[in-house]
Scaffold this motif. Structure first.
Motif, mmCIF file in Angstrom:
data_model
loop_
_atom_site.group_PDB
_atom_site.id
_atom_site.type_symbol
_atom_site.label_atom_id
_atom_site.label_comp_id
_atom_site.label_asym_id
_atom_site.label_seq_id
_atom_site.Cartn_x
_atom_site.Cartn_y
_atom_site.Cartn_z
ATOM 1 N N ASP A 11 0.920 -1.363 -0.093
ATOM 2 C CA ASP A 11 0.111 -0.024 -0.048
ATOM 3 C C ASP A 11 0.805 1.264 -0.220
ATOM 4 O O ASP A 11 2.011 1.089 0.135
ATOM 5 C CB ASP A 11 -0.961 -0.012 1.361
ATOM 6 N N GLU B 182 1.525 3.492 2.210
ATOM 7 C CA GLU B 182 2.677 3.742 3.606
ATOM 8 C C GLU B 182 3.707 2.905 3.350
ATOM 9 O O GLU B 182 4.661 3.456 3.361
ATOM 10 C CB GLU B 182 1.700 3.379 4.560
ATOM 11 N N TYR C 72 -2.619 5.153 -4.676
ATOM 12 C CA TYR C 72 -1.766 5.787 -4.048
ATOM 13 C C TYR C 72 -2.127 6.981 -3.662
ATOM 14 O O TYR C 72 -1.970 7.334 -2.686
ATOM 15 C CB TYR C 72 -0.209 5.707 -5.048
ATOM 16 N N GLN D 273 -4.855 7.155 -1.362
ATOM 17 C CA GLN D 273 -4.503 6.579 0.062
ATOM 18 C C GLN D 273 -3.923 7.917 0.881
ATOM 19 O O GLN D 273 -4.018 7.986 1.853
ATOM 20 C CB GLN D 273 -3.654 5.238 -0.037
ATOM 21 N N ILE D 274 -2.888 8.410 0.205
ATOM 22 C CA ILE D 274 -2.397 9.549 0.812
ATOM 23 C C ILE D 274 -3.178 10.687 1.254
ATOM 24 O O ILE D 274 -2.827 11.247 2.316
ATOM 25 C CB ILE D 274 -0.850 10.016 -0.341
ATOM 26 N N ASN D 275 -3.990 10.902 0.361
ATOM 27 C CA ASN D 275 -5.057 11.867 0.782
ATOM 28 C C ASN D 275 -5.907 11.480 1.885
ATOM 29 O O ASN D 275 -6.130 12.396 2.891
ATOM 30 C CB ASN D 275 -5.872 12.192 -0.449
ATOM 31 N N GLU D 276 -6.344 10.202 2.125
ATOM 32 C CA GLU D 276 -7.351 9.562 3.019
ATOM 33 C C GLU D 276 -6.420 9.585 4.252
ATOM 34 O O GLU D 276 -7.038 9.693 5.291
ATOM 35 C CB GLU D 276 -7.767 8.449 2.607
ATOM 36 N N LYS D 277 -5.220 9.252 4.341
ATOM 37 C CA LYS D 277 -4.311 8.895 5.187
ATOM 38 C C LYS D 277 -3.401 10.026 5.774
ATOM 39 O O LYS D 277 -2.806 9.807 6.945
ATOM 40 C CB LYS D 277 -3.509 7.583 5.379
ATOM 41 N N GLY D 278 -3.142 11.086 5.118
ATOM 42 C CA GLY D 278 -2.390 12.217 5.481
ATOM 43 C C GLY D 278 -0.907 11.775 5.096
ATOM 44 O O GLY D 278 -0.105 12.406 6.007
ATOM 45 N N LEU D 279 -0.717 10.910 4.425
ATOM 46 C CA LEU D 279 0.739 10.596 4.073
ATOM 47 C C LEU D 279 1.505 11.545 3.223
ATOM 48 O O LEU D 279 1.023 12.112 2.495
ATOM 49 C CB LEU D 279 0.715 9.154 3.279
#
Length: 356
Positions: free
Chosen positions: A135, A137, A230, A233-239
């Motif tokens: 994923d 992260e 990707y 996911q970075i938007n949803e998880k703040g990565l």
């Protein structure tokens, strides 16, 4: 029984405007054994046509590769239909970051020999023995590892406008070209390096990871769901976002902006630009990068010759094209000799440098 489009792109565009409904842009793929691709193709066309699905879908004995748009109000019905097909139940759907109601204007479901033109003999290796899916992260962790070689499995015109930081971007025209080049250059690091790959939605890495494992690479990873997943996911998880520039997509939008960086240049004047356009001359239709100033001066054409042709009355243009077919430039995607700032071919062996 209708198994084809009966509306032109312009007619379809007007219907979308009149409907006044938002549409979702979606892509997905699935490798699976399909005994009768023709029958499956017909089933999809009939059902999806009733749901007003538009897009480009390839079906083969090895599976399905789909890029499409569906009215938001019909999404649940569309998903229910997918789940009714055993091998597509709960298939991962890559939903676009930026939606465009006019991303697709026709429904095209085509039977192909393969869902991605990889040129590989699938009988020579186990296509199900794939690399490790990671994923966003885990991907971010891996690409910071000095023992990782990060490889972009897309073509030059895709990576030219955007890619992950420190990624190797093979300057190739086709997916097949990159496979052997990468293997050759990393042949001495099959056991001591981590080979991490990514592409737009994951489908190219799915086959490539199995191919490289067959070729002896011990540590093979692939970004689950590709760049599209990707970014979500970075938007949803703040990565942290490790992607710079734009992600090339295969519909009318041509790209989605991921970061504010402009890493490409206009193929005509060399100024920073990352907007792909097709030459307005229908007999050329070359895909290339053009800035706003050149677009205005060149009237959306790639050359003065095309500009002159495009100024002719449409009937004269048709007469010139009659019996000629498409120019070979349509397949060059930014490599035509008359583009002063075209992306030059480089030796991939000089560009892939595993980290010491």
């Amino acid at each position: 029984m209708q198994l084809y489009n009966n509306l032109s792109a312009k007619e379809r565009e007007q219907l979308i405007i009149d409907a006044g409904q938002d549409r979702l842009t979606i892509s997905f793929y699935k490798y699976a054994k399909i005994q009768n691709p023709e029958l499956f193709r017909n089933h999809l066309f009939i059902t999806w046509n009733e749901l007003d699905v538009l897009g480009r879908i390839y079906v083969a004995t090895e599976g399905i590769n789909a890029q499409l748009s569906v009215p938001a109000d019909n999404f649940e019905a569309f998903k229910k239909h997918l789940d009714s097909i055993e091998f597509l139940e709960n298939v991962r759907l890559n939903i676009a970051i930026e939606h465009d109601n006019f991303a697709f204007l026709k429904l095209k479901v085509k039977v192909r020999n393969k869902i991605v033109a990889d040129g590989l003999n699938d009988d020579s290796f186990d296509v199900t023995d794939k690399g490790i899916h990671v994923d966003a992260e885990k991907f971010n962790e891996l690409i910071e590892d000095p023992d990782t070689v990060l490889v972009d499995m897309r073509n030059h015109y895709e990576s030219e406008i955007g890619h992950f930081k420190n990624a190797v971007t093979p300057d190739v025209d086709t997916f097949r070209e990159s496979l052997d080049l990468i293997e050759e250059d990393l042949k001495d690091h099959k056991e001591d390096k981590k080979l991490v790959m990514y592409c737009t939605g994951g489908i190219r890495c799915e086959k490539a990871s199995a191919y490289y494992k067959h070729k002896g690479f011990k540590n093979v990873y692939q970004l689950e769901g590709g760049i599209i997943n990707y970014v979500r996911q970075i938007n949803e998880k703040g990565l942290d976002n490790k992607f710079i520039g734009k992600n090339f997509v295969f519909d009318q939008r041509r790209s989605e902006r991921i970061s504010d960086d402009v890493i490409a240049n206009c193929h005509q004047c060399g100024e920073p630009a990352d907007l792909h356009t097709n030459c307005a001359n229908e007999a050329c239709h070359l895909l290339f990068i053009q800035c706003e100033n050149c677009k205005k001066q060149m009237e959306n054409c790639c050359s003065t010759q095309c500009m002159e042709v495009n100024r002719l009355p449409i009937e004269e243009q048709k007469a010139l094209r009659r019996g000629q077919g498409n120019s070979n430039d349509i397949f060059k995607k930014g490599r035509a000799d008359h583009l002063a700032y075209k992306k030059d071919l480089r030796n991939i062996f000089d560009t892939i440098k595993p980290k010491e």
